[in-house]
Structure formats: C-alpha cells, structure tokens
Enzyme design. Sequence first.
Site, short mmCIF file in Angstrom:
data_model
loop_
_atom_site.label_atom_id
_atom_site.label_comp_id
_atom_site.label_asym_id
_atom_site.label_seq_id
_atom_site.Cartn_x
_atom_site.Cartn_y
_atom_site.Cartn_z
N GLU A 1 52.64 40.69 28.02
CA GLU A 1 53.65 39.61 28.06
C GLU A 1 53.92 39.21 29.52
O GLU A 1 55.04 38.84 29.88
CB GLU A 1 54.91 40.00 27.27
CG GLU A 1 54.53 40.30 25.82
CD GLU A 1 55.63 40.17 24.80
OE1 GLU A 1 56.66 39.53 25.08
OE2 GLU A 1 55.44 40.69 23.68
C1 LIG Z 1 47.73 46.45 24.65
C2 LIG Z 1 47.75 44.98 24.92
C3 LIG Z 1 48.38 44.13 24.02
C4 LIG Z 1 48.35 42.74 24.24
N1 LIG Z 1 48.85 41.89 23.28
C5 LIG Z 1 48.63 40.56 23.39
C6 LIG Z 1 48.93 39.66 22.31
O1 LIG Z 1 49.45 40.07 21.27
N2 LIG Z 1 48.62 38.35 22.47
C7 LIG Z 1 48.06 37.85 23.61
O2 LIG Z 1 47.81 36.64 23.68
N3 LIG Z 1 47.77 38.67 24.65
C8 LIG Z 1 48.02 40.02 24.56
N4 LIG Z 1 47.68 40.86 25.60
C9 LIG Z 1 47.12 40.31 26.82
C10 LIG Z 1 48.01 40.48 28.04
O3 LIG Z 1 49.10 39.61 27.96
C11 LIG Z 1 47.13 40.28 29.28
O4 LIG Z 1 46.31 41.43 29.38
C12 LIG Z 1 47.95 40.09 30.54
O5 LIG Z 1 48.63 38.86 30.53
C13 LIG Z 1 47.07 40.13 31.82
O6 LIG Z 1 45.93 39.35 31.68
P1 LIG Z 1 44.49 40.01 32.03
O7 LIG Z 1 44.39 41.29 31.28
O8 LIG Z 1 43.44 39.01 31.76
O9 LIG Z 1 44.57 40.34 33.56
P2 LIG Z 1 44.26 39.35 34.78
O10 LIG Z 1 45.00 38.07 34.60
O11 LIG Z 1 42.80 39.28 34.98
O12 LIG Z 1 44.94 40.13 35.97
C14 LIG Z 1 44.30 41.19 36.68
C15 LIG Z 1 45.20 41.53 37.87
O13 LIG Z 1 45.30 40.40 38.75
C16 LIG Z 1 46.66 40.08 38.94
N5 LIG Z 1 46.82 38.63 39.14
C17 LIG Z 1 46.35 37.64 38.36
N6 LIG Z 1 46.71 36.45 38.86
C18 LIG Z 1 47.45 36.69 39.97
C19 LIG Z 1 48.12 35.87 40.94
N7 LIG Z 1 48.14 34.54 40.86
N8 LIG Z 1 48.79 36.48 41.96
C20 LIG Z 1 48.81 37.84 42.05
N9 LIG Z 1 48.18 38.65 41.19
C21 LIG Z 1 47.52 38.09 40.14
C22 LIG Z 1 47.38 40.57 37.71
O14 LIG Z 1 48.77 40.74 37.92
C23 LIG Z 1 46.64 41.87 37.46
O15 LIG Z 1 47.14 42.88 38.28
C24 LIG Z 1 47.75 42.24 25.41
C25 LIG Z 1 47.16 43.12 26.33
C26 LIG Z 1 47.13 44.47 26.09
C27 LIG Z 1 46.42 45.37 27.07
#
Ligand SMILES: Cc1cc2nc3c(=O)[nH]c(=O)nc-3n(C[C@H](O)[C@H](O)[C@H](O)COP(=O)(O)OP(=O)(O)OC[C@H]3O[C@@H](n4cnc5c(N)ncnc54)[C@H](O)[C@@H]3O)c2cc1C
Length: 381
Positions: free
Chosen positions: A365
């Site tokens: 989230e």
């Molecule tokens: C167990 C679990 C349940 C989930 N449930 C749902 C769900 O029900 N529905 C749904 O849609 N999603 C869901 N998610 C997805 C979750 O919301 C995303 O994993 C999360 O938003 C981060 O996206 P990402 O994993 O692609 O990481 P990325 O966006 O690739 O981020 C990787 C790293 O880069 C950092 N980063 C990215 N952009 C920036 C920036 N501009 N400045 C500084 N740092 C940055 C992030 O903070 C992080 O540390 C779930 C994830 C998990 C693991």
Amino acid sequence: MVSFELTREQKMAQKMFRDFAETEIRPLVRDMDEAEELDMDLLAKMQKYGFFGIPYGKEYGGCGGDVMTYALAMEEVSKVDASVGITMSVHTSLCCSCIAENGTEEQKQKFLRPLVDGSKFGCFGLTEPSAGTDASGVLTTADKDGDFYVLNGQKVFTTNSGFADIFIIFALTDKALGGAKGMSAFIVPRETPGIAVGKNIPRMGIRAASNCEVALTDVRVPKENLLAVEGKGYKIAMGALAGGRIGIGAQCVGIAQGAIDEAIKYVKERKQFGKEIAKFQNTQFTLALMQTKTDAARYMVWRAATAKDNHENYTSLAAECKLFASDVAMEVTRAAVQLFGGYGYSREYPVEKKLRDAKITEIYEGTSEAMKMIVGGGMLR
Ligand SMILES: Cc1cc2nc3c(=O)[nH]c(=O)nc-3n(C[C@H](O)[C@H](O)[C@H](O)COP(=O)(O)OP(=O)(O)OC[C@H]3O[C@@H](n4cnc5c(N)ncnc54)[C@H](O)[C@@H]3O)c2cc1C
C-alpha cells in the site's frame, strides 16, 4: 478533533474484536503460517460476524461503523495474526472502497452489497511486474468492443486473489494518455472467462494470506462494470490506497502490541544469573521504549481515522501514520526477538513470525519512500 477516549460503542466493538481474535484466530495462527494457507472456515465465521463490512452502511448490508472502529478491528486482528489482518484490509479498504466511493447505485447494490454483507470476498489488482511504486506504469489494456471492454494483461501480488469473488482491475482505456490519465477501473467477477489466478507467491511474512499473480486474457467486461468514467482509474486507485493506509497503520500497531504482550510474559518467566530477565534494567528500558513508540503510533492512526470520519483531508495524515507505524512495528518486533534471545529466533516461539510479518508493512500500500514523497510533497505544496 481527536479524542483520546473511545466511545462506549467503540469500546464494546474493540472487546468483541479482541475476544474473537483470542478465541477463534489464535488457535489457528501457527498452523496457517506453516501451511501458508488461511483457514476458510475462519474467514466464513468472520464474514458472519461482520468483520468484512465494518465501515459500510447498513443500507448495503454493512455494519454501519466508522473508520475508527475499523481501525480498532485491524489492530485487534493483526495483534493475533497479520495475515488475517491484511485479508480484511484489502477486501475492506481497497476493493470495497473503490465501489462505495465511485460506484453507481446499481453497482453498489449488485457488487458492494454481497461484499459487505459477508457473502463475497474482494481483491484489488493494480500492481504489475513493471508498475509498482509508479502505478501509472500499468500496461494492462481495456479495449472497447461494443458494449464490452476486453481486458488483457498481468497483475502481480494481488492479495486475496486465490479466493476472491470480485476483482477491481485497473487497465488502460487510452494507451496514448498513459496510466495517470488513461487508466480506468473495472469490477470483474471471478467467473468471467479469461481470468487465470496463479499459485500463491512464496513469501517471508504474512505467509497465510493469499497473494498470487493474475493473468487476464481477453476478459470481456460489460461496460456497466466500469467505475465512474474512463480515465479516472488512477485517481480511484490512489483514493483507495490513501484510506487503506489507515488500516495498515492499525495493523502495524497490532503487530507491535502483540510482540510486546508476548515479551512481557516471557521476561517474567525466563531466568538468567539467578533472576527473571524482567529484573534487568535493560529489559525494562527496552519494554518502555517499545510501548511508548507503539502508543505514539496508535494515536497517529486514531488521528488519521478521525480525520477520515470527519470528512477532512486525511491523505497526508494516513501516509504519516503508515510511515511511522511500520517503522515502529519493525523496531518493536526486532526488540522482542532480542528479549527472547535464541528462543526468539526459533519458530517454536511466536515473535519471529511477528518480525517477518512486520517487514511487509514498510512495502505494501505504498513503500516508506512513497510515504515520504506524499508527506514531503504535501508540505511543500
Ligand atoms: C505481500 C504483498 C501484498 C501486496 N498486495 C497487493 C494488492 O493486493 N494489490 C496490489 O495492487 N498490489 C499489491 N502489492 C504490491 C505492492 O503495493 C508493491 O510491491 C509496492 O507498491 C512496491 O512496488 P514494487 O514492489 O514494484 O517496488 P518498486 O516500485 O520497484 O520499488 C523498489 C524500491 O525502489 C523505491 N522507489 C521506487 N520509486 C522511488 C522514488 N521515486 N523515490 C525513491 N525511492 C523509490 C521503493 O520505495 C523501493 O524501495 C503487494 C505486495 C506484496 C509484497
């Protein structure tokens, strides 16, 4: 105004949630975590008790509670098991809120009612392999074909998708405009041909929760299932996530308080150097900091919940409470494992699971970095 005193109704609801969590959820926690599966009979019981419709109006079959009461439920349930907590949270704050806040009366009667009266489960499919923090990078498409939209794409990490009946799917209706302006939100019943839900994604924590990939191949969705208007999807998703963070903040408080409660029991029993480890000043100081930070996080959650209940702008308050509370959940569960020593690291004792569960609260989230962008951006606007 934030009140530091719960109302009589809120206290009664809190007691009911606490009693239910202790008697019905606690006996199943270890087995569900080891099996990496939720007990569906437990979820059915929770549906019957109204856990899946707390902040929704009685006119739709919900409990008619406020956001504060929902936050209390999230704390009590997550204190015992964060996997059950996230199941409630995604259903309530992400799936149902999209329909409650953006649906037509017909959509509410058809889709919100069974979700909040305890007949059906919901999930929320925004994240994709290449669209996480930058949710506007969604590649799933929704092409108009007569009275239908045809959805194609791939969602990942979709919580509850293993058993959900209703999916909220975000897809591009205008590829040229891209995600922020060209994305739309659709209500997609599970039985719609073309939806393929993958296996549960193996995870570090909240292992019992259902969390899968969802593939969409030529999924034909009637145009009546579009939420609001074309192009409003990004706004709908961001709105749902803003509210969802109050529940995740409450989940963090629950995880932290659960770890403190376990630590208090343990330090009174464990003896070293001829006395209970509770007698060491380091133990008392550690517990004092654990509780102080958890209480501070709890009041931040209450502040955000109160703002939402009062229809004030809560986006930044919700981001602040999630940012702070997730940090507290990590710190407190790490300290709890330390107080248990080697036994804290053992899966025979309950605190290592709480540390594993706490970590996800800094990610889903919206990551902690995303929370800082929301709070900092708001301060400078
Ligand atoms: C167990 C679990 C349940 C989930 N449930 C749902 C769900 O029900 N529905 C749904 O849609 N999603 C869901 N998610 C997805 C979750 O919301 C995303 O994993 C999360 O938003 C981060 O996206 P990402 O994993 O692609 O990481 P990325 O966006 O690739 O981020 C990787 C790293 O880069 C950092 N980063 C990215 N952009 C920036 C920036 N501009 N400045 C500084 N740092 C940055 C992030 O903070 C992080 O540390 C779930 C994830 C998990 C693991």
